[in-house]
Enzyme design. Structure first.
Site, PDB file in Angstrom:
ATOM      1  N   HIS A  54       0.824  -1.216   0.000  1.00  0.00           N
ATOM      2  CA  HIS A  54       0.000   0.000   0.000  1.00  0.00           C
ATOM      3  C   HIS A  54       0.857   1.266   0.000  1.00  0.00           C
ATOM      4  O   HIS A  54       0.351   2.351  -0.301  1.00  0.00           O
ATOM      5  CB  HIS A  54      -0.908  -0.017   1.234  1.00  0.00           C
ATOM      6  CG  HIS A  54      -2.298   0.471   0.984  1.00  0.00           C
ATOM      7  ND1 HIS A  54      -2.883   0.538  -0.266  1.00  0.00           N
ATOM      8  CD2 HIS A  54      -3.254   0.927   1.854  1.00  0.00           C
ATOM      9  CE1 HIS A  54      -4.125   1.012  -0.151  1.00  0.00           C
ATOM     10  NE2 HIS A  54      -4.362   1.253   1.114  1.00  0.00           N
ATOM     11  N   ASN A  58      -6.743   7.055   4.161  1.00  0.00           N
ATOM     12  CA  ASN A  58      -8.145   7.429   3.988  1.00  0.00           C
ATOM     13  C   ASN A  58      -8.395   8.931   4.058  1.00  0.00           C
ATOM     14  O   ASN A  58      -9.474   9.391   3.691  1.00  0.00           O
ATOM     15  CB  ASN A  58      -9.016   6.731   5.046  1.00  0.00           C
ATOM     16  CG  ASN A  58      -9.015   5.225   4.892  1.00  0.00           C
ATOM     17  OD1 ASN A  58      -8.323   4.662   4.047  1.00  0.00           O
ATOM     18  ND2 ASN A  58      -9.784   4.558   5.724  1.00  0.00           N
ATOM     19  N   ASP A  60      -0.730   2.425  -5.365  1.00  0.00           N
ATOM     20  CA  ASP A  60      -0.834   0.993  -5.651  1.00  0.00           C
ATOM     21  C   ASP A  60      -2.172   0.690  -6.309  1.00  0.00           C
ATOM     22  O   ASP A  60      -3.154   1.419  -6.123  1.00  0.00           O
ATOM     23  CB  ASP A  60      -0.699   0.186  -4.360  1.00  0.00           C
ATOM     24  CG  ASP A  60      -1.790   0.540  -3.345  1.00  0.00           C
ATOM     25  OD1 ASP A  60      -1.906   1.733  -2.993  1.00  0.00           O
ATOM     26  OD2 ASP A  60      -2.529  -0.363  -2.908  1.00  0.00           O
ATOM     27  N   ASN A  94      -9.063   3.967  -1.230  1.00  0.00           N
ATOM     28  CA  ASN A  94      -9.545   4.993  -0.303  1.00  0.00           C
ATOM     29  C   ASN A  94      -8.758   6.294  -0.376  1.00  0.00           C
ATOM     30  O   ASN A  94      -9.307   7.369  -0.106  1.00  0.00           O
ATOM     31  CB  ASN A  94      -9.546   4.457   1.122  1.00  0.00           C
ATOM     32  CG  ASN A  94     -10.628   3.417   1.337  1.00  0.00           C
ATOM     33  OD1 ASN A  94     -11.667   3.439   0.687  1.00  0.00           O
ATOM     34  ND2 ASN A  94     -10.387   2.483   2.246  1.00  0.00           N
TER      35      ASN A  94
END
Length: 197
Positions: free
Chosen positions: A23, A70, A95, A116
């Protein structure tokens, strides 16, 4: 004539425990490109690590939001508003679980695709018309990844040895593509980046 301003954003999560995770590949790519040009993201403003460079005939901000994925848009919107950066001068590196490991794709617009960080950027910037440089990390059930592994655990796990080698091999081409994005525009950058399968 004043230099045009570009924002090169890497998405990821702050903290040592996330550094090598799938991530955080956006952080890693942006850091590596800035470092290759003599920069270091050691300044801090608006909940982001960043550096400002006069590079490739432009003023460039390399930025890593430290708000967790987020809430990435909260920080980036401050840079955009303060420095009056147009959407077509924003490149977000992140990613993508729907592309196989090591595949690269530069796109403009579109929805968040379940990401997100991109969802937050769209909400906070009020537009989808920025560019995204997607780096494939694969998805559980494909590319030899066990299908029972939850997606959340997969993206927050570290790259394996082969994935690390692949990222290292891609880094020069990624840097070349970002440079083309700034110097000659998105179409030429796509010609460089979107052939990386």
């Amino acid at each position: 004539m004043a230099e045009e301003t570009y924002l090169i954003v890497g998405l990821g999560n702050p903290g040592a425990k996330y550094e090598s995770t799938r991530h955080n590949v956006g952080f890693r790519i942006v850091e590596a490109i800035a470092r290759s040009e003599g920069g270091s993201l050691d300044l801090y403003k608006w909940d982001s690590h960043f550096c400002q460079m006069s590079l490739w005939g432009a003023r460039i901000f390399f930025v890593e939001p430290q708000t967790f994925m987020n809430l990435s848009g909260k920080s980036i919107s401050r840079f955009v508003e303060y420095f009056k950066i147009s959407a077509d001068h924003i490149l977000v590196v992140h990613d993508d679980i729907d592309m196989h490991p090591g595949r690269v794709k530069l796109v403009s617009g579109g929805g968040p695709g379940g990401h997100n960080g991109i969802r937050s950027l769209i909400q906070c910037l009020g537009t989808r018309d920025f560019f995204r440089l997607k780096y494939g990390v694969g998805r559980p059930g494909r590319d030899g990844v066990h299908p029972d592994m939850p997606v959340e655990r997969f993206v927050l796990a570290s790259f394996n040895h082969d994935e690390e080698m692949l990222l290292a091999e891609r880094m020069t081409s990624l840097a070349d593509g970002v440079r083309e994005f700034v110097t000659t525009g998105s179409q030429q950058a796509m010609n460089v980046l979107n052939v990386i399968k």
